[in-house]
Design an enzyme around this catalytic site. Structure first.
Site, PDB file in Angstrom:
ATOM      1  N   CYS A 175       0.805  -1.225   0.000  1.00  0.00           N
ATOM      2  CA  CYS A 175       0.000   0.000   0.000  1.00  0.00           C
ATOM      3  C   CYS A 175       0.835   1.271   0.000  1.00  0.00           C
ATOM      4  O   CYS A 175       0.282   2.362  -0.064  1.00  0.00           O
ATOM      5  CB  CYS A 175      -0.929   0.014   1.218  1.00  0.00           C
ATOM      6  SG  CYS A 175      -0.055   0.150   2.798  1.00  0.00           S
ATOM      7  N   ARG A 217      -8.353   2.567  12.498  1.00  0.00           N
ATOM      8  CA  ARG A 217      -7.685   2.055  11.288  1.00  0.00           C
ATOM      9  C   ARG A 217      -8.733   1.873  10.199  1.00  0.00           C
ATOM     10  O   ARG A 217      -9.462   0.881  10.163  1.00  0.00           O
ATOM     11  CB  ARG A 217      -6.980   0.735  11.584  1.00  0.00           C
ATOM     12  CG  ARG A 217      -5.995   0.291  10.494  1.00  0.00           C
ATOM     13  CD  ARG A 217      -5.291  -0.992  10.896  1.00  0.00           C
ATOM     14  NE  ARG A 217      -4.225  -1.397   9.998  1.00  0.00           N
ATOM     15  CZ  ARG A 217      -2.966  -0.972  10.056  1.00  0.00           C
ATOM     16  NH1 ARG A 217      -2.613  -0.107  11.005  1.00  0.00           N
ATOM     17  NH2 ARG A 217      -2.065  -1.381   9.197  1.00  0.00           N
ATOM     18  N   ARG A 254      -9.681   1.025   6.548  1.00  0.00           N
ATOM     19  CA  ARG A 254      -9.155   0.282   5.415  1.00  0.00           C
ATOM     20  C   ARG A 254     -10.291  -0.033   4.449  1.00  0.00           C
ATOM     21  O   ARG A 254     -11.445  -0.181   4.860  1.00  0.00           O
ATOM     22  CB  ARG A 254      -8.485  -1.031   5.875  1.00  0.00           C
ATOM     23  CG  ARG A 254      -7.160  -0.816   6.604  1.00  0.00           C
ATOM     24  CD  ARG A 254      -6.098  -0.259   5.682  1.00  0.00           C
ATOM     25  NE  ARG A 254      -4.784  -0.127   6.273  1.00  0.00           N
ATOM     26  CZ  ARG A 254      -4.308   0.986   6.823  1.00  0.00           C
ATOM     27  NH1 ARG A 254      -5.082   2.065   6.885  1.00  0.00           N
ATOM     28  NH2 ARG A 254      -3.078   1.032   7.296  1.00  0.00           N
ATOM     29  N   GLU A 287      -7.296  -6.178   0.735  1.00  0.00           N
ATOM     30  CA  GLU A 287      -7.326  -5.066   1.690  1.00  0.00           C
ATOM     31  C   GLU A 287      -6.292  -4.033   1.310  1.00  0.00           C
ATOM     32  O   GLU A 287      -5.203  -4.367   0.830  1.00  0.00           O
ATOM     33  CB  GLU A 287      -7.047  -5.598   3.102  1.00  0.00           C
ATOM     34  CG  GLU A 287      -7.195  -4.564   4.209  1.00  0.00           C
ATOM     35  CD  GLU A 287      -5.865  -4.090   4.800  1.00  0.00           C
ATOM     36  OE1 GLU A 287      -5.863  -3.721   5.974  1.00  0.00           O
ATOM     37  OE2 GLU A 287      -4.844  -4.082   4.072  1.00  0.00           O
TER      38      GLU A 287
END
Length: 305
Positions: free
Chosen positions: A71, A153, A155, A109
């Site tokens: 990412c 978080r 995502r 993800e």
């Protein structure tokens, strides 16, 4: 028993999640040697190396393809090179393998920012590429804070479903569990406590919230220089970043202002304390790069097969 493969596997967050659901991992791949060693220590299996050098026919047949593809080229803390960046282009390795094996589900993800970079063109390209090889794509942004994990978080989870099979997906519903950073803190020795003259802390009372609660600063209050209350959640754990609170953030505990320990990082990432990571900075990086197993399990269990 359904079979899955674990691409860009890191320290094994996907594997923890899906094995807990009764699935069997038949292949894993990771290029980083430190992460490979940690994965082997946890699962007794050394992942294969560079996925770009592995022919699709040499990967076992599988029902589910899992990948938290790199990412850094999409993240705010990275250079945001997008899909043209070499790391971003690793997405096409997923396409290559899925086109050959045609698994029923792809579970991917990545960082939230992937949806908006290049004015949304990266997300459009991901969807179009998977659609072209036979998948309908659902994507949802979920925040771990709302699912019993004491870390903010966000995502995006891509769930790609093979068009010719009867599979549906609805995102998991937030549980809003009251778990906070103060619930998982441990005692540390004094060498871990920040000793500085420029620490500034607000004296205002703080109530528990399912989000990070900023209460102070160090130095100029830049990235890694902000202090948070343990009555809230940890900030997003990162593999990189600067400042004295790099990777974990700074928190005002009963012992003083400090970063999180490796064990605390495991807790805010939803890994068991027994899960092995590398020593020192490598361990923090591995956890910052990981997926939260609990979130992966919830997304998987929301697939109606």
């Amino acid at each position: 028993m359904q079979k899955f493969i674990d691409l860009f596997c890191g320290i094994g967050g996907f594997r923890l999640a899906l094995e807990s659901c009764g699935l069997h991992c038949v292949f894993s791949s990771e290029i980083d040697n430190h992460a490979k060693a940690a994965y082997q220590a946890n699962f007794g299996e050394l992942p294969s190396g560079d996925i770009t050098q592995i022919a699709a026919q040499n990967i076992p047949k599988h029902d589910i393809l899992c990948a938290g593809f790199p990412c850094q080229s999409f993240s705010i803390s990275g250079k945001r090179g997008g899909i043209s960046d070499n790391r971003g282009r690793l997405f096409y390795e997923i396409v290559r393998i899925a086109k050959f094996h045609k698994p029923s589900v792809l579970l991917l993800e990545n960082v939230k920012n992937i949806l908006t970079i290049d004015n949304g063109l990266v997300a459009q390209e991901i969807t179009a590429s998977l659609n072209e090889i036979g998948y309908n794509v659902e994507k949802y942004v979920l925040n771990a804070s709302f699912f019993g994990v004491p870390q903010a978080r966000e995502r995006v989870y891509f769930v790609a479903l093979k068009k010719e099979i009867s599979v549906k997906y609805t995102p998991p519903q937030a549980t809003m569990q009251n778990i906070f950073l103060e619930d998982i803190l441990e005692e540390v020795d004094e060498n871990f406590i920040l000793q500085r003259d420029d620490i500034k802390i607000s004296e205002q009372p703080v109530k528990n919230k399912l989000k990070p609660i900023r209460i102070g600063t160090v130095n100029k209050g830049g990235q890694g220089e902000r202090i948070y209350s343990p009555k809230g959640h940890a900030i997003t754990q990162s593999a990189y970043g600067g400042g004295v609170g790099a990777r974990t953030g700074l928190y005002k505990t009963a012992q003083g202002v400090r970063r999180l320990t490796i064990n605390e990082c495991k807790a805010v990432m939803g890994f068991p304390q027994s899960h092995k990571v590398s020593e020192g900075i490598q361990g923090y990086q591995q956890l910052g790069n990981a997926v939260i197993p609990q979130m992966i399990r919830l997304v998987y269990e929301s697939i109606q097969m």
